[in-house]
Design an enzyme around this catalytic site. Structure first.
Site, PDB file in Angstrom:
ATOM      1  CG  HIS A  25      -2.532   0.542   0.917  1.00  0.00           C
ATOM      2  ND1 HIS A  25      -3.032   0.646  -0.200  1.00  0.00           N
ATOM      3  CD2 HIS A  25      -3.673   0.726   2.076  1.00  0.00           C
ATOM      4  CE1 HIS A  25      -4.652   0.431   0.289  1.00  0.00           C
ATOM      5  NE2 HIS A  25      -4.334   0.934   1.130  1.00  0.00           N
ATOM      6  CG  ASN A  72      -8.987   4.041   4.696  1.00  0.00           C
ATOM      7  OD1 ASN A  72      -8.311   3.863   3.592  1.00  0.00           O
ATOM      8  ND2 ASN A  72      -9.590   3.262   5.748  1.00  0.00           N
ATOM      9  CG  ASP A  97      -1.941   0.064  -3.197  1.00  0.00           C
ATOM     10  OD1 ASP A  97      -2.392   1.410  -2.840  1.00  0.00           O
ATOM     11  OD2 ASP A  97      -2.616  -0.742  -2.919  1.00  0.00           O
ATOM     12  CG  ASN A 118     -10.872   2.754   1.451  1.00  0.00           C
ATOM     13  OD1 ASN A 118     -11.753   2.721   0.453  1.00  0.00           O
ATOM     14  ND2 ASN A 118     -10.916   1.390   2.090  1.00  0.00           N
TER      15      ASN A 118
END
Length: 193
Positions: A25, A72, A97, A118
């Site tokens: 991530h 997020n 990613d 997100n």
């Protein structure tokens, strides 16, 4: 891409802190670190809630940005930096990613939905639009029945790490080509690999 004299905001997505450093991530952070090395500067804390570095890349003024929030909540710092530096949404390039691409592949696009990401969803919500550039780094799908949310928070595998520095370089090259030659030229160069 805005005109050549206009500043652009380059955003790398990731999660802050040593626990997440090598996670899939965090590829956005890793690519921005490579771009910072090319610019020849160091990130500094900014009141927008991001680490920023101003410099020149591909003959353009660029603000390199790594939100200090969790993935997020990336939208707040990105929108804050865009406001502070007076950069419109269409002058923003987000490196992130992408589960739906094979590992190491790089794809560029303008606009579109969040596709379950997100970080992108948060940025689009905070900016009030999804009309910004995306440089997508393929991380592949999780093996077996692994939850994608767990997969993205795992470090790259030993096999993936052998190619990681090369792939980060490739993704940084894609960002540079997007800035220097525009979206169509960058897609022609990188979508054939």
């Amino acid at each position: 891409m805005p005109g050549a004299g206009e500043q652009v905001l380059l955003v790398g997505l990731g999660n802050p802190g040593p626990r997440y450093e090598g996670n899939r991530h965090n590829i956005g952070y890793l690519v921005l670190d490579e771009l910072a090395a090319r610019v020849g500067g160091k990130f500094k804390a900014h009141k927008s809630g991001a680490e920023v570095l101003q410099g020149h890349l591909a003959g353009r003024r660029a603000v390199l940005t790594k939100p200090r929030s969790f993935m997020n909540l990336s939208g707040g710092p990105v929108a804050g930096a865009a406001r502070f530096f007076k950069i419109p949404a269409e002058g923003i390039v987000v490196v992130h990613d992408e589960l739906d691409l094979p590992y190491g592949s790089v794809r560029l696009k303008f606009g579109g939905g969040a596709g379950g990401h997100n970080g992108l969803r948060s940025i689009a919500k905070s900016l009030g639009t999804g009309d910004f550039y995306r440089v997508r780094f393929g991380i592949g799908r999780p093996p077996g029945r692994m939850d994608p949310a767990d997969f993205v928070l795992k470090d790259f595998s030993t096999t993936e790490r052998k190619e990681l520095a090369l792939n980060i370089d490739l993704c940084a090259d894609a960002v540079t080509e997007l800035l220097g030659r525009g979206l169509a030229a960058a897609q022609n160069s990188f979508h054939t690999r």
